[in-house]
Design a protein around this motif. Structure first.
Motif, PDB file in Angstrom:
ATOM      1  N   ASP A 147      -6.527  -1.146 -15.028  1.00  0.00           N
ATOM      2  CA  ASP A 147      -6.919   0.088 -14.375  1.00  0.00           C
ATOM      3  C   ASP A 147      -7.069  -0.224 -12.882  1.00  0.00           C
ATOM      4  N   ASP A 148      -7.279   0.801 -12.070  1.00  0.00           N
ATOM      5  CA  ASP A 148      -7.422   0.572 -10.639  1.00  0.00           C
ATOM      6  C   ASP A 148      -8.795  -0.013 -10.341  1.00  0.00           C
TER       7      ASP A 148
ATOM      8  N   HIS B 281      -2.086  -2.852 -10.835  1.00  0.00           N
ATOM      9  CA  HIS B 281      -2.667  -1.585 -11.266  1.00  0.00           C
ATOM     10  C   HIS B 281      -3.480  -0.863 -10.193  1.00  0.00           C
ATOM     11  N   THR B 282      -3.607  -1.435  -9.020  1.00  0.00           N
ATOM     12  CA  THR B 282      -4.339  -0.735  -7.973  1.00  0.00           C
ATOM     13  C   THR B 282      -3.388   0.004  -7.046  1.00  0.00           C
ATOM     14  N   GLY B 283      -3.825   1.143  -6.562  1.00  0.00           N
ATOM     15  CA  GLY B 283      -2.970   1.936  -5.695  1.00  0.00           C
ATOM     16  C   GLY B 283      -2.873   1.397  -4.286  1.00  0.00           C
ATOM     17  N   CYS B 284      -3.846   0.560  -3.890  1.00  0.00           N
ATOM     18  CA  CYS B 284      -3.874   0.016  -2.525  1.00  0.00           C
ATOM     19  C   CYS B 284      -4.043  -1.505  -2.584  1.00  0.00           C
TER      20      CYS B 284
ATOM     21  N   GLN C 261      -1.343   6.801   1.006  1.00  0.00           N
ATOM     22  CA  GLN C 261      -2.702   7.321   0.918  1.00  0.00           C
ATOM     23  C   GLN C 261      -3.756   6.269   1.253  1.00  0.00           C
ATOM     24  N   CYS C 262      -3.361   5.028   1.461  1.00  0.00           N
ATOM     25  CA  CYS C 262      -4.312   3.932   1.634  1.00  0.00           C
ATOM     26  C   CYS C 262      -4.760   3.785   3.081  1.00  0.00           C
TER      27      CYS C 262
ATOM     28  N   ASN D 251       0.812  -1.207   0.000  1.00  0.00           N
ATOM     29  CA  ASN D 251       0.000   0.000   0.000  1.00  0.00           C
ATOM     30  C   ASN D 251       0.852   1.266   0.000  1.00  0.00           C
ATOM     31  N   GLY D 252       0.332   2.299  -0.659  1.00  0.00           N
ATOM     32  CA  GLY D 252       0.934   3.609  -0.578  1.00  0.00           C
ATOM     33  C   GLY D 252       0.462   4.322   0.687  1.00  0.00           C
TER      34      GLY D 252
END
Length: 351
Positions: free
Chosen positions: A179-180, A91-94, A46-47, A43-44
């Motif tokens: 895509d996310d 492709h997902t940010g979290c 922001q998650c 996770n980044g």
């Protein structure tokens, strides 16, 4: 059942999980293909933080802050399943906020261990699907693969998954997400139990036989509706509404009608159309660029639909891993290849 504990330390990170040569029925069982371990996706900042139970790898599937994805696992499509999971994580940010619910009908513990060895940081749970629930209701289809009981799992998700799981994205195994997935997860369904890309230009009559359309009592199911075709390989499902309305029973009733009088030819799709066509929350077409496997009989090459792409789906007979192995790929199959986790020396399975 809960996911089994991770393999012991000496087997963590292994490339091959040896299996017994026979099943409980005495039939010979082939070994799995060999998969390389996927990178660890974290996770980044922001998650939303997640709380994992590390002692036995069992996940808190009641985590309402996570994205819930349901998929089936079987030998014929295992290579596709691995690529699909890899593409979602990539492709997902979290990625640690995604929980996978895997439905299997055979060799549950072995499949769970294989998933863990390929994705050591994945949040997932494996559930056993009893094929007896649906086997007697399945009728012959235009392609043998469409008669596999696991194709009907999507009708039983609300019963198999824990009641605390109120919403899930169902995905087929012959697709990749570019895509996310959070964007799809966030789609509001309003009063509808499912959301999916609709294709209202499609000729709905071809999905049902003359016996159906000539029977006024059956055909009237579409009265007062604007029914559109939708592909059941990508759906956002409200499991609360599903349980309240007992859609499983309604789908089973249509399958029983099919056993009495042949009213459709195409596996598990028509019962969904009979229950939900005209009552689906439409989602952008970019979330199911389907039909890339060609038709159900010949599987000829097809190109992408016009417009943006978030998910590529090889529905139809032709599967990218089979065509790539045969050195006869379609141009679009090269978009799937970067997500293939099969080790070069390993052999693939044909469907």
């Amino acid at each position: 059942m809960m996911s089994p504990p991770p393999p012991s330390k000496e087997k963590q990170g292994f490339e091959f999980w040896p299996l017994s040569p026979t099943s409980s029925s005495g039939k010979h069982k082939e070994s799995w293909p060999l998969f390389r371990e996927a990178p660890a996706f974290r996770n980044g900042n922001q998650c939303v933080s997640v709380h994992r139970r590390k002692s036995d790898h069992a996940e808190d599937v009641c985590d309402s802050s996570s994205v819930h994805i349901a998929m089936t696992l079987d030998v014929a499509y295992l290579r596709g399943s691995m690529a699909a999971v890899f593409s979602i994580l990539k492709h997902t940010g979290c990625p640690e906020n995604v929980i996978f619910h895997f439905l299997v009908s055979d060799r549950d513990a072995e499949l769970s261990a294989l998933i863990y060895s390929t994705f050591p940081f994945l949040r997932f749970k494996v559930y056993h699907f009893d094929e007896a629930l649906v086997k007697s209701r399945i009728s012959a289809s235009v392609r043998l693969a469409l008669e596999h009981p696991l194709n009907y799992v999507r009708s039983y998700l609300a019963d198999i998954l824990e009641p605390c799981v109120k919403r899930v994205i169902y995905l087929d195994s012959d697709l990749i997400v570019v895509d996310d997935i959070v964007k799809l997860w966030g789609r509001r369904l309003g009063s509808h139990a499912i959301g999916a890309p609709e294709y209202c230009h499609a000729n709905l009559t071809k999905y049902f036989t003359a016996s159906f359309w000539n029977n006024e009592g059956l055909a009237k199911i579409f009265d007062g509706k604007r029914p559109c075709y939708f592909n059941t390989g990508v759906m956002v499902m409200d499991l609360v509404k599903w349980r309240e309305q007992n859609y499983r029973a309604t789908i089973e009733e249509w399958m029983e009608s099919q056993k009495e009088t042949r009213i459709y030819e195409l596996g598990s799709l028509p019962p969904f159309l009979l229950v939900f066509a005209g009552d689906v929350e439409p989602i952008e077409h970019r979330w199911n660029q389907h039909g890339l496997g060609g038709d159900n009989l010949e599987g000829r090459c097809r190109s992408l639909h016009p417009g943006p792409v978030s998910l590529l789906h090889w529905s139809g007979k032709g599967k990218p891993w089979i065509r790539l192995d045969a050195r006869k790929p379609c141009p679009v199959d090269n978009l799937w290849a970067p997500y293939d986790l099969l080790l070069p020396a390993a052999s693939s399975y044909s469907s």
